[in-house]
Design an enzyme around this catalytic site. Sequence first.
Site, PDB file in Angstrom:
ATOM      1  N   SER A 123       5.524  -7.008  13.780  1.00 12.46           N
ATOM      2  CA  SER A 123       4.712  -5.888  14.241  1.00 12.46           C
ATOM      3  C   SER A 123       4.662  -5.972  15.759  1.00 12.46           C
ATOM      4  CB  SER A 123       3.309  -6.008  13.634  1.00 12.46           C
ATOM      5  OG  SER A 123       2.455  -5.047  14.184  1.00 12.46           O
ATOM      6  N   LYS A 134       8.325  -3.091  12.901  1.00  7.53           N
ATOM      7  CA  LYS A 134       7.232  -2.110  12.937  1.00  7.53           C
ATOM      8  C   LYS A 134       6.797  -1.954  14.373  1.00  7.53           C
ATOM      9  CE  LYS A 134       2.380  -2.879  11.667  1.00  7.53           C
ATOM     10  NZ  LYS A 134       1.457  -3.243  10.556  1.00  7.53           N
ATOM     11  N   LYS A 143       3.976  -0.150  16.941  1.00  7.55           N
ATOM     12  CA  LYS A 143       2.684   0.516  17.019  1.00  7.55           C
ATOM     13  C   LYS A 143       2.852   1.801  17.827  1.00  7.55           C
ATOM     14  CE  LYS A 143       0.036  -2.577  14.959  1.00  7.55           C
ATOM     15  NZ  LYS A 143      -0.865  -2.269  13.834  1.00  7.55           N
ATOM     16  N   ASP A 198       3.226   2.236  12.988  1.00 12.81           N
ATOM     17  CA  ASP A 198       1.836   2.065  12.557  1.00 12.81           C
ATOM     18  C   ASP A 198       0.933   2.699  13.610  1.00 12.81           C
ATOM     19  OD1 ASP A 198      -0.647   1.269  11.588  1.00 12.81           O
ATOM     20  OD2 ASP A 198      -0.220  -0.885  11.625  1.00 12.81           O
ATOM     21  N   GLU A 222       2.562   4.063   8.830  1.00  7.93           N
ATOM     22  CA  GLU A 222       1.355   3.387   8.354  1.00  7.93           C
ATOM     23  C   GLU A 222       0.110   4.017   8.974  1.00  7.93           C
ATOM     24  OE1 GLU A 222       1.749  -0.851   8.884  1.00  7.93           O
ATOM     25  OE2 GLU A 222      -0.370  -1.253   8.477  1.00  7.93           O
ATOM     26  N   ASP A 228      -3.186   1.343   5.081  1.00  9.59           N
ATOM     27  CA  ASP A 228      -3.691   0.003   5.422  1.00  9.59           C
ATOM     28  C   ASP A 228      -5.222   0.092   5.417  1.00  9.59           C
ATOM     29  OD1 ASP A 228      -4.621  -2.238   6.802  1.00  9.59           O
ATOM     30  OD2 ASP A 228      -3.234  -2.116   8.479  1.00  9.59           O
ATOM     31  N   LYS A 260      -3.805  -6.463   2.709  1.00  9.16           N
ATOM     32  CA  LYS A 260      -4.324  -7.574   3.504  1.00  9.16           C
ATOM     33  C   LYS A 260      -5.489  -8.138   2.706  1.00  9.16           C
ATOM     34  CE  LYS A 260      -3.269  -5.510   7.997  1.00  9.16           C
ATOM     35  NZ  LYS A 260      -3.836  -4.772   9.159  1.00  9.16           N
ATOM     36  N   GLY A 318      -0.695  -8.305   8.273  1.00 10.44           N
ATOM     37  CA  GLY A 318      -1.228  -9.447   9.017  1.00 10.44           C
ATOM     38  C   GLY A 318      -2.335  -9.016   9.950  1.00 10.44           C
TER      39      GLY A 318
END
Length: 377
Positions: free
Chosen positions: A138, A164, A166, A192, A217, A242, A266, A294
């Site tokens: 990530s 991934k 952000k 995400d 996400e 998420d 998670k 995570g």
Amino acid sequence: MIHLDRITLREIRLKLREPFRISSGVVDERRILLLELHDASGVREWSECVAGDHPNYSSETIDTAWLAIREWLAPRLLGKAVSTAEAAHDILDRHICGHNMAKAAVEMGCWAVAARLADRSLSAMLGGLRDRVATGISIGIQRDPYALVERAQRAFADGYRKIKVKIQPGQDVDYVAAVRAALPDGTDLMADANSAYTLADADHLSKLDAFGLIMIEQPLGRDDLLRHAELQRRLKTPICLDESITDVARCEDMIALRSGRIVNIKPGRVGGYTVAKQIHDLCAQAHIPVWCGGMLESGVGRAYNVALASLPNFTLPGDLSPSARYWQQDVVQPEWTMDANGMVAVPRDEPGIGVAVDRERVEALTVRSEELRAPRS
Ligand code: OSB
Ligand code: MG
């Protein structure tokens, strides 16, 4: 029987090797709450609360979790015999709203204590089958698309099986386009947003459909299942939830409403392993793939994520980067490593969490601690 007679809470501080920026904030030093659970049998295990310093991901923080564990959660278990970790979950959950990360830290610690008592690994205790789990990275929001491309190319070369990135408004389509163009065709890529958008951004977000992302996400708000369903109707890219999936019922709602097609599990977010497993099983039945997210855990929390990701329906790579991606030095031995194919080994031959905590190092990093014991009767 699990019979806790003491829980030690500690806050340690660990500096990230590079600041991690998401749409709602940036972290450069992780404040981490570690628990050490002492069973009456003499067995001890460590667990980690994944709450951060600031309530930007969920309403919890390390400070609210410390309070919840000390005042309401630990007193329910200390000094009592509990048959299983699932039973501990029910005891912790009854008539206490929210505080999922605090509950999870205690409940998952009970799973590890139970695993130690049974001389089994956490993975075996959970019903995990894999001896290696696929790993993704990530990558936080970067200054410009070039910086992101550089970071993504490095991750690809390291062997990560999923990348991934952000995103947030103003740092999205151009950034993803640049990364897609720079990586070999077929690389599993996703974005995400951590709830940074609204339904008014649907047309803008649909531009991401051009890049063949494996998922986007949590584009919309935490409590916005209905609007996620509307957005999913307007996107080709699968939505992964998420923040929205805080319990089994929310996951059932997602499936019923078609708010998303993939779930990031998670364990901290859902109150621990008992519910994480229930969500895993529900998704398996509904043909919804899941993967393990995570929260910038230390090597202690990572042990719990790796064990969870060894369950069969974790079919997509998790955000389970090796220790060295986060820290100059982790608090566990051996540190978590990833092979050149992006796989992390599940310590299935070791009892409990499967890594040893470096107690001297933890002592040196501790900024506060508190001993919780059973009230004298
Ligand atoms: O949304 O998955 C997220 C970190 C902090 C808060 C939220 C998220 C994340 C990550 C980090 O993406 C993943 C990791 O631990 O490597
Ligand atoms: Mg996320």
